[in-house]
Design a protein around this motif. Structure first.
Motif, short mmCIF file in Angstrom:
data_model
loop_
_atom_site.label_atom_id
_atom_site.label_comp_id
_atom_site.label_asym_id
_atom_site.label_seq_id
_atom_site.Cartn_x
_atom_site.Cartn_y
_atom_site.Cartn_z
N TYR A 191 0.83 -1.21 0.00
CA TYR A 191 0.00 0.00 0.00
C TYR A 191 0.86 1.25 0.00
O TYR A 191 1.98 1.28 0.50
CB TYR A 191 -0.95 0.01 1.19
CG TYR A 191 -0.31 0.24 2.54
CD1 TYR A 191 -0.17 1.52 3.06
CD2 TYR A 191 0.17 -0.82 3.30
CE1 TYR A 191 0.41 1.75 4.30
CE2 TYR A 191 0.75 -0.62 4.54
CZ TYR A 191 0.87 0.66 5.04
OH TYR A 191 1.45 0.88 6.25
N ILE A 192 0.31 2.29 -0.61
CA ILE A 192 0.86 3.64 -0.57
C ILE A 192 -0.25 4.58 -0.13
O ILE A 192 -1.40 4.44 -0.57
CB ILE A 192 1.44 4.06 -1.93
CG1 ILE A 192 2.84 3.48 -2.12
CG2 ILE A 192 1.48 5.58 -2.07
CD1 ILE A 192 3.51 3.88 -3.42
N SER A 231 -10.07 16.76 5.10
CA SER A 231 -9.32 16.01 4.09
C SER A 231 -9.77 14.55 4.12
O SER A 231 -10.57 14.15 4.96
CB SER A 231 -7.82 16.10 4.36
OG SER A 231 -7.48 15.39 5.55
N PHE A 232 -9.26 13.77 3.17
CA PHE A 232 -9.46 12.32 3.16
C PHE A 232 -8.10 11.64 3.11
O PHE A 232 -7.22 12.05 2.35
CB PHE A 232 -10.26 11.87 1.93
CG PHE A 232 -11.72 12.19 1.98
CD1 PHE A 232 -12.65 11.27 2.42
CD2 PHE A 232 -12.19 13.44 1.57
CE1 PHE A 232 -14.00 11.55 2.47
CE2 PHE A 232 -13.53 13.75 1.61
CZ PHE A 232 -14.44 12.81 2.06
N THR A 233 -7.93 10.63 3.94
CA THR A 233 -6.73 9.78 3.83
C THR A 233 -7.03 8.70 2.80
O THR A 233 -8.00 7.94 2.94
CB THR A 233 -6.39 9.13 5.18
OG1 THR A 233 -6.11 10.17 6.13
CG2 THR A 233 -5.17 8.23 5.05
N VAL A 234 -6.21 8.65 1.76
CA VAL A 234 -6.41 7.73 0.64
C VAL A 234 -5.34 6.65 0.68
O VAL A 234 -4.17 6.96 0.87
CB VAL A 234 -6.34 8.49 -0.71
CG1 VAL A 234 -6.57 7.55 -1.88
CG2 VAL A 234 -7.34 9.64 -0.73
N THR A 235 -5.74 5.40 0.50
CA THR A 235 -4.78 4.31 0.50
C THR A 235 -4.97 3.45 -0.74
O THR A 235 -6.09 2.99 -1.00
CB THR A 235 -4.92 3.43 1.76
OG1 THR A 235 -4.97 4.26 2.92
CG2 THR A 235 -3.74 2.48 1.89
N LEU A 236 -3.91 3.29 -1.49
CA LEU A 236 -3.92 2.46 -2.69
C LEU A 236 -3.33 1.10 -2.35
O LEU A 236 -2.18 1.01 -1.90
CB LEU A 236 -3.09 3.13 -3.79
CG LEU A 236 -2.86 2.34 -5.09
CD1 LEU A 236 -4.18 2.05 -5.80
CD2 LEU A 236 -1.91 3.10 -6.01
N SER A 280 7.80 4.38 -0.93
CA SER A 280 7.80 3.01 -1.43
C SER A 280 6.56 2.30 -0.90
O SER A 280 6.11 2.58 0.22
CB SER A 280 9.05 2.26 -0.93
OG SER A 280 10.22 2.88 -1.41
N PRO A 281 5.99 1.39 -1.69
CA PRO A 281 4.84 0.64 -1.19
C PRO A 281 5.21 -0.19 0.03
O PRO A 281 6.28 -0.81 0.08
CB PRO A 281 4.45 -0.25 -2.37
CG PRO A 281 5.65 -0.30 -3.25
CD PRO A 281 6.36 1.00 -3.06
N GLN A 282 4.35 -0.17 1.03
CA GLN A 282 4.60 -0.87 2.29
C GLN A 282 3.96 -2.25 2.26
O GLN A 282 2.87 -2.42 1.72
CB GLN A 282 4.07 -0.06 3.46
CG GLN A 282 4.71 1.30 3.61
CD GLN A 282 6.21 1.19 3.82
OE1 GLN A 282 6.66 0.56 4.79
NE2 GLN A 282 6.98 1.80 2.94
N PRO A 283 4.61 -3.25 2.87
CA PRO A 283 4.05 -4.61 2.85
C PRO A 283 2.94 -4.79 3.87
O PRO A 283 2.78 -4.00 4.80
CB PRO A 283 5.26 -5.47 3.22
CG PRO A 283 6.11 -4.59 4.08
CD PRO A 283 5.92 -3.20 3.53
N LEU A 284 2.17 -5.85 3.68
CA LEU A 284 1.08 -6.22 4.60
C LEU A 284 1.30 -7.66 5.03
O LEU A 284 1.54 -8.54 4.21
CB LEU A 284 -0.27 -6.09 3.90
CG LEU A 284 -0.67 -4.66 3.51
CD1 LEU A 284 -1.79 -4.69 2.48
CD2 LEU A 284 -1.09 -3.87 4.73
N ILE A 285 1.20 -7.90 6.34
CA ILE A 285 1.56 -9.20 6.88
C ILE A 285 0.45 -9.74 7.79
O ILE A 285 -0.25 -8.97 8.46
CB ILE A 285 2.90 -9.11 7.67
CG1 ILE A 285 3.43 -10.50 8.03
CG2 ILE A 285 2.74 -8.24 8.91
CD1 ILE A 285 4.83 -10.48 8.62
#
Length: 458
Positions: A191-192, A231-236, A280-285
């Motif tokens: 995610y970014i 505002s809105f926090t957006v996550t891709l 950088s895109p962050q990992p998900l675990i």
């Protein structure tokens, strides 16, 4: 009473400390990071939190829910789905207007919990203390002090509570002592985080406010949660291979024009390019382990015990419920924490493993199934049956999000619902066929139907 060391002063660690201090225990909290209240920018995860009933119940028990509800959160009543064409449609979260999620910033919640911790004179908080060694049998811990990386501090506690996140040092020490089952899974998606600012013209929200916005695109998606500053926090969220294919400005803008065209004027082209390539895109675990306790000396809670992907919005809520269940077990066992540790582990394990799996499954729902006609029909059927049988038919999402029904029981109830619907479908088909045959017989057409079938098969 036994002295308690809580390793990890984040959300779950702070809440656990409050509950334990309320029972009369002396608690020392050790946090490797600095106090977020003293920092302009906080390094670390910042995906907005979606607070629901399990988390709210724990906050309610500490007397904090009303403050959050009235002053520091935004109600989200539904998912608002953004199609590629720009068309929007809402999918309600619950079955009535009293069921909603609360969008709240991670930083605010951290600061609120730390401020609550400071109200207890039997809690001591130690920032910039990184656990680098532990003898769990003797309760001895070695911390590296951040203000002097060569200096160590040795501490001792009767019971150690590990709330130190997915990469827990306490858990790592447990692995060496017992038959400890442990598994971790990185998903192929990262995610970014982006942002949609308030409208320039009037400073108001640029989109509908009381929704969790979703741009589902099959194998990936983008979401947006509202903030108090308009505002809105957006996550891709998308596979790493997609990020790797976006090499320059043109690649990025073409990608967004193809999949998220309505978001470009909201985010702003320049801001989109700047933020995307600056991060950088962050990992998900996901992490599962067993047991959560070591004898009557150590306990794992929160992400240290059950890290999960964020797609059911239960990571924080499950961690807060950990604290509430520990408190309830202490009340039922005369506040004997040593006695409670193995009981807590046995009671919590299966439920936490279940929500880890549900969180993974819900990603498929959010990025893909929300566009499925079958999914939408089932949603409407669940709402109808809940309206008719409110106590006996609760949709899975509502059970997980708006009740404290144990996660395992939620799954069992859902499977029962699936069996009921399958049987009803079978009965409907059989009834239709019987009715059809009866009508053809009564109208004298059965022989004609028989002759037609015989001729076709010959």
């Amino acid at each position: 009473m036994d002295s308690i060391a809580v390793v990890g002063g984040g959300l779950v660690g702070s809440m656990a400390a409050c509950f334990l201090a309320r029972k009369g225990y002396h608690v020392d909290v050790y946090e490797m990071r600095d106090d977020p209240r003293t920092q302009e920018q906080v390094v670390g995860k910042s995906i907005n939190m979606a607070l629901s009933e399990r988390g709210r119940s724990a906050l309610r028990s500490l007397g904090l829910e009303t403050q959050i509800l009235e002053n520091y959160s935004i109600k989200m009543f539904a998912r608002l789905i953004h199609d590629v064409s720009g068309r929007k449609r809402a999918i309600p979260y619950g079955t009535n207007r009293d069921q909603y999620l609360l969008s709240i910033s991670r930083r605010y919640l951290n600061e609120l919990m730390l401020t609550e911790v400071e109200k207890f004179n039997n809690i001591s908080v130690n920032f910039r203390h990184k656990l680098v060694g532990a003898n769990l049998d003797e309760g001895k811990m070695t911390f590296l002090l951040d203000d002097d990386k060569q200096r160590q501090r040795h501490q001792k506690a009767d019971i150690i509570i590990g709330c130190d996140g997915a990469f827990s040092s306490v858990r790592r020490a447990m692995v060496k002592l017992i038959r400890f089952n442990y598994s971790q899974q990185y998903i192929e998606h990262g995610y970014i985080e982006l942002s949609i600012p308030p409208r320039a013209a009037d400073g108001q929200y640029a989109m509908e406010v009381n929704y969790l916005h979703i741009w589902p695109r099959g194998s990936f998606m983008m979401i947006a949660l509202p903030n108090l500053d308009h505002s809105f926090t957006v996550t891709l969220f998308m596979p790493f291979r997609y990020y790797e294919s976006i090499l320059d400005r043109n690649d990025l803008l073409n990608f967004f024009k193809q999949y998220f065209p309505d978001s470009i004027p909201l985010i702003g082209e320049e801001e989109l390019v700047k933020v995307f390539f600056a991060n950088s895109p962050q990992p998900l675990i996901s992490i599962k382990c067993q047991p959560y306790n070591y004898l009557d000396k150590v306990l794992l809670m929160g992400d240290a015990a059950h890290a999960m992907v964020p797609f059911f919005g239960q990571g924080m809520n499950c961690g807060f419920e950990d604290c509430l269940i520990l408190d309830e077990l202490l009340t039922a066992n005369n506040n004997n924490l040593r006695k409670v540790l193995p009981v807590y582990s046995d009671q919590r394990l299966g439920n936490c493993h279940t929500i880890i799996d549900l969180a993974m499954d819900n990603y498929v729902e959010m990025r893909d199934l929300v566009n499925s006609r079958t999914f939408l029909v089932r949603k409407q059927l669940d709402r109808l049956l809940n309206w008719v049988f409110p106590r006996h038919w609760i949709p899975l999402y509502s059970m997980v999000t708006f009740t404290r029904i144990p996660y395992q029981q939620c799954i069992q109830d859902r499977r029962w619902q699936d069996r009921v619907i399958a049987r009803c479908q079978t009965v409907s088909i059989v009834t239709f066929l019987c009715t059809f045959l009866y009508v053809t017989y009564r109208t004298g057409k059965l022989n004609l139907l028989h002759d037609h079938l015989v001729l076709n098969f010959q």
